[in-house]
Write a protein that holds these residues in place. Structure first.
Motif, mmCIF file in Angstrom:
data_model
loop_
_atom_site.group_PDB
_atom_site.id
_atom_site.type_symbol
_atom_site.label_atom_id
_atom_site.label_comp_id
_atom_site.label_asym_id
_atom_site.label_seq_id
_atom_site.Cartn_x
_atom_site.Cartn_y
_atom_site.Cartn_z
ATOM 1 N N THR A 263 -42.080 -48.337 0.821
ATOM 2 C CA THR A 263 -40.992 -48.249 1.469
ATOM 3 C C THR A 263 -40.637 -47.643 1.607
ATOM 4 O O THR A 263 -39.939 -46.604 2.813
ATOM 5 C CB THR A 263 -40.882 -49.574 2.154
ATOM 6 O OG1 THR A 263 -41.730 -50.476 2.427
ATOM 7 C CG2 THR A 263 -40.110 -49.631 3.396
ATOM 8 N N VAL A 264 -39.140 -47.211 0.560
ATOM 9 C CA VAL A 264 -38.405 -46.161 0.291
ATOM 10 C C VAL A 264 -38.553 -45.036 0.524
ATOM 11 O O VAL A 264 -38.381 -44.698 0.687
ATOM 12 C CB VAL A 264 -37.692 -47.240 -0.693
ATOM 13 C CG1 VAL A 264 -36.346 -46.136 -1.086
ATOM 14 C CG2 VAL A 264 -36.889 -48.767 -0.431
ATOM 15 N N VAL A 265 -40.114 -45.000 -0.880
ATOM 16 C CA VAL A 265 -40.472 -43.740 -0.833
ATOM 17 C C VAL A 265 -40.905 -42.969 0.345
ATOM 18 O O VAL A 265 -40.810 -42.003 0.870
ATOM 19 C CB VAL A 265 -41.326 -43.577 -1.916
ATOM 20 C CG1 VAL A 265 -42.077 -42.644 -2.264
ATOM 21 C CG2 VAL A 265 -40.765 -44.221 -3.062
ATOM 22 N N ALA A 266 -41.520 -43.585 1.410
ATOM 23 C CA ALA A 266 -42.393 -43.154 2.361
ATOM 24 C C ALA A 266 -41.282 -42.734 3.184
ATOM 25 O O ALA A 266 -41.085 -41.603 4.615
ATOM 26 C CB ALA A 266 -43.547 -44.789 3.291
ATOM 27 N N VAL A 267 -40.176 -43.380 3.626
ATOM 28 C CA VAL A 267 -38.767 -43.508 4.749
ATOM 29 C C VAL A 267 -37.990 -41.953 3.988
ATOM 30 O O VAL A 267 -38.082 -41.129 5.040
ATOM 31 C CB VAL A 267 -37.701 -44.198 4.849
ATOM 32 C CG1 VAL A 267 -36.977 -43.592 5.379
ATOM 33 C CG2 VAL A 267 -38.962 -45.856 5.349
ATOM 34 N N PHE A 268 -38.303 -42.009 2.666
ATOM 35 C CA PHE A 268 -37.651 -41.022 1.498
ATOM 36 C C PHE A 268 -38.571 -39.087 2.451
ATOM 37 O O PHE A 268 -37.996 -38.395 2.308
ATOM 38 C CB PHE A 268 -37.342 -41.287 0.556
ATOM 39 C CG PHE A 268 -37.047 -39.404 0.145
ATOM 40 C CD1 PHE A 268 -35.307 -39.381 -0.328
ATOM 41 C CD2 PHE A 268 -38.200 -38.984 -0.881
ATOM 42 C CE1 PHE A 268 -34.927 -37.685 -0.637
ATOM 43 C CE2 PHE A 268 -37.285 -38.088 -0.885
ATOM 44 C CZ PHE A 268 -36.762 -37.318 -1.657
ATOM 45 N N SER A 269 -40.146 -38.916 2.152
ATOM 46 C CA SER A 269 -40.494 -38.150 2.142
ATOM 47 C C SER A 269 -41.014 -37.633 3.375
ATOM 48 O O SER A 269 -40.791 -36.260 3.936
ATOM 49 C CB SER A 269 -41.734 -38.771 1.485
ATOM 50 O OG SER A 269 -42.650 -39.465 2.561
ATOM 51 N N GLY A 270 -40.717 -38.784 4.341
ATOM 52 C CA GLY A 270 -40.931 -38.192 6.054
ATOM 53 C C GLY A 270 -39.798 -38.071 6.352
ATOM 54 O O GLY A 270 -39.782 -36.743 7.047
ATOM 55 N N VAL A 271 -38.574 -38.327 6.108
ATOM 56 C CA VAL A 271 -37.275 -37.951 6.575
ATOM 57 C C VAL A 271 -36.637 -36.202 6.066
ATOM 58 O O VAL A 271 -36.736 -35.463 6.786
ATOM 59 C CB VAL A 271 -35.989 -38.760 6.393
ATOM 60 C CG1 VAL A 271 -34.616 -38.438 6.466
ATOM 61 C CG2 VAL A 271 -35.828 -40.081 6.816
ATOM 62 N N VAL A 272 -37.378 -36.642 4.565
ATOM 63 C CA VAL A 272 -36.426 -35.218 4.399
ATOM 64 C C VAL A 272 -38.378 -34.038 4.331
ATOM 65 O O VAL A 272 -37.439 -32.902 4.324
ATOM 66 C CB VAL A 272 -36.285 -35.099 2.248
ATOM 67 C CG1 VAL A 272 -36.815 -34.127 1.769
ATOM 68 C CG2 VAL A 272 -35.624 -36.170 2.314
ATOM 69 N N TYR A 273 -38.399 -34.649 4.094
ATOM 70 C CA TYR A 273 -39.701 -33.435 4.124
ATOM 71 C C TYR A 273 -40.243 -33.018 5.787
ATOM 72 O O TYR A 273 -41.046 -31.731 5.558
ATOM 73 C CB TYR A 273 -40.986 -33.886 3.015
ATOM 74 C CG TYR A 273 -40.940 -34.159 1.983
ATOM 75 C CD1 TYR A 273 -40.467 -31.949 1.379
ATOM 76 C CD2 TYR A 273 -40.227 -35.311 1.299
ATOM 77 C CE1 TYR A 273 -40.588 -31.948 0.206
ATOM 78 C CE2 TYR A 273 -40.226 -34.525 -0.660
ATOM 79 C CZ TYR A 273 -40.356 -33.501 -0.717
ATOM 80 O OH TYR A 273 -39.370 -33.438 -1.999
ATOM 81 N N ARG A 274 -40.232 -34.308 6.544
ATOM 82 C CA ARG A 274 -40.922 -33.713 8.121
ATOM 83 C C ARG A 274 -39.887 -33.655 9.214
ATOM 84 O O ARG A 274 -40.191 -33.695 9.997
ATOM 85 C CB ARG A 274 -42.064 -34.758 8.533
ATOM 86 C CG ARG A 274 -43.377 -34.290 7.773
ATOM 87 C CD ARG A 274 -44.329 -35.406 7.956
ATOM 88 N NE ARG A 274 -44.801 -35.279 9.600
ATOM 89 C CZ ARG A 274 -45.568 -34.389 9.702
ATOM 90 N NH1 ARG A 274 -46.111 -33.144 9.497
ATOM 91 N NH2 ARG A 274 -45.879 -34.208 11.346
ATOM 92 N N GLY A 275 -38.456 -33.847 8.388
ATOM 93 C CA GLY A 275 -37.074 -34.150 9.516
ATOM 94 C C GLY A 275 -37.722 -34.851 10.099
ATOM 95 O O GLY A 275 -36.942 -35.096 11.727
ATOM 96 N N GLU A 276 -38.434 -36.175 9.731
ATOM 97 C CA GLU A 276 -38.508 -37.632 11.019
ATOM 98 C C GLU A 276 -36.959 -37.990 11.096
ATOM 99 O O GLU A 276 -36.258 -38.313 10.188
ATOM 100 C CB GLU A 276 -39.436 -38.320 10.433
ATOM 101 C CG GLU A 276 -40.886 -37.370 10.678
ATOM 102 C CD GLU A 276 -41.849 -38.713 9.688
ATOM 103 O OE1 GLU A 276 -43.303 -38.577 9.595
ATOM 104 O OE2 GLU A 276 -41.192 -39.950 9.384
ATOM 105 N N GLN A 277 -37.301 -39.149 11.941
ATOM 106 C CA GLN A 277 -35.463 -39.380 13.196
ATOM 107 C C GLN A 277 -35.535 -40.410 12.124
ATOM 108 O O GLN A 277 -36.375 -41.252 11.799
ATOM 109 C CB GLN A 277 -35.702 -40.253 14.117
ATOM 110 C CG GLN A 277 -34.460 -40.246 14.334
ATOM 111 C CD GLN A 277 -34.300 -40.957 16.357
ATOM 112 O OE1 GLN A 277 -36.087 -40.537 16.600
ATOM 113 N NE2 GLN A 277 -33.652 -41.502 16.320
ATOM 114 N N PHE A 278 -34.440 -40.983 11.570
ATOM 115 C CA PHE A 278 -34.043 -42.517 10.677
ATOM 116 C C PHE A 278 -32.245 -42.461 10.844
ATOM 117 O O PHE A 278 -31.658 -41.549 10.403
ATOM 118 C CB PHE A 278 -34.064 -41.619 9.182
ATOM 119 C CG PHE A 278 -33.603 -43.192 8.476
ATOM 120 C CD1 PHE A 278 -34.627 -43.935 8.572
ATOM 121 C CD2 PHE A 278 -32.582 -43.411 7.949
ATOM 122 C CE1 PHE A 278 -34.278 -45.476 7.512
ATOM 123 C CE2 PHE A 278 -32.545 -45.062 6.900
ATOM 124 C CZ PHE A 278 -33.204 -45.445 6.695
ATOM 125 N N SER A 279 -32.401 -43.307 11.830
ATOM 126 C CA SER A 279 -30.860 -44.010 12.572
ATOM 127 C C SER A 279 -30.153 -44.983 11.577
ATOM 128 O O SER A 279 -31.146 -45.938 10.801
ATOM 129 C CB SER A 279 -30.916 -43.994 13.790
ATOM 130 O OG SER A 279 -31.808 -45.000 14.449
#
Length: 311
Positions: A263-279
């Motif tokens: 889960t941590v890696v999935a969130v990290f990859s989405g936020v860093v490489y796709r610029g997904e929102q993480f509030s």
């Protein structure tokens, strides 16, 4: 020193597995920009099945299905890879790589809940509180889109929950299959089942939409080929071996928490490489889910069995 080194290898294998499966959500999301879900699944499982067959024919892996009731695995294949990957892939398409990783983290909770329902394994109050925390975490993530309504995002969350339930059902059924088949044999059959299921459905969709030739067109893109290589050879085959090595060498109390890294890696990859929102709301949701998964495992007596594949 050698004992410390040898005991550290299963942990490193587990971390490698978690990193690979965590990034698989990103590769799935990226590839869905050029393919439709059934098409991607058909390519992914086809490549994995062919690779496993080559490894079998060359003697690098041992698979012996002679005289074994492979038909008994059909129900297993309906849930995993069938319903699981349909739910996961559509869920990733309609949400984000990071959110998908958060919701899929509920799989151990689903396993414990289904074991209580179908196998009559009792849940203690601490486990039930942990399950409630995980469910609350999902509701928090859904709330990030504002008013609760049946839009694309909510359908994506529901699709991911279908994947979670399918994974839970698979784990219950797999306990019986594991008495007659090795994990590698089960995976081999499932890869070929997924190849047939998803390619037949995908080709059918292409024909219905009027262009059979378009089904193979994405394979002309190098980005799609690299993604399929990652999702099949790395995520479906290499990570499988790493997970088996980890579970064979570590007790469940040490191995299960490693899955939270996915889960941590999935969130990290989405936020860093796709610029997904993480509030901060996402942070609250993921914290509740991880604490719930941790509590369900730590406070329970039943070891959570490994899945064929997380992503």
């Amino acid at each position: 020193m050698s004992s410390k080194a040898s005991s550290g290898l299963p942990v490193l294998a587990g971390i490698g597995m978690a990193v690979i499966w965590g990034f698989s959500f990103l590769f799935t999301k990226e590839t869905l920009d050029h393919t439709f879900p059934l098409q991607l699944l058909g390519f992914r499982f086809g490549a994995a099945a062919i690779l496993l067959t080559v490894l079998k024919l060359t003697g690098l892996i041992r698979i012996n299905l002679k005289g074994k009731p492979t038909s008994s695995l059909l129900l297993l294949a309906l849930f995993q890879p069938g319903l699981y990957f349909i739910g996961e892939t559509w869920g990733v398409k309609w949400t984000s790589a990071s959110e998908a990783g958060m919701v899929i983290a509920l799989v151990p909770v689903a396993i414990a809940t289904m074991a209580a329902i179908f196998l009559k394994e009792k849940l203690n109050p601490k486990q039930m509180l942990s399950i409630a925390a995980s469910v609350l975490g999902v509701l928090v993530i859904v709330s990030t889109q504002g008013k609760l309504q049946f839009g694309e995002h909510l359908w994506g969350i529901l699709a991911l929950l279908l994947a979670v339930l399918a994974a839970g059902a698979y784990s219950i059924l797999a306990r019986h299959s594991s008495k007659k088949f090795t994990p590698l044999e089960i995976t081999f059959v499932m890869m070929w089942a997924g190849t047939l299921i998803f390619n037949v459905l995908g080709i059918g969709q292409s024909v219905f939409e009027g262009s059979l030739a378009a089904y193979l067109r994405p394979l002309q893109l190098s980005s799609v080929l690299w993604a399929i290589f990652y999702l099949s050879a790395i995520s479906s085959v290499l990570a499988f071996f790493l997970s088996n090595y980890m579970f064979a060498a570590l007790p469940a109390s040490q191995s299960a928490p490693i899955f939270n890294l996915i889960t941590v890696v999935a969130v990290f990859s989405g936020v860093v490489y796709r610029g997904e929102q993480f509030s901060w709301i996402h942070a609250v949701g993921i914290t509740l889910i991880i604490l719930g998964v941790w509590g369900t495992n730590v406070f329970g007596r039943t070891a959570i069995p490994p899945l064929m594949e997380s992503a």
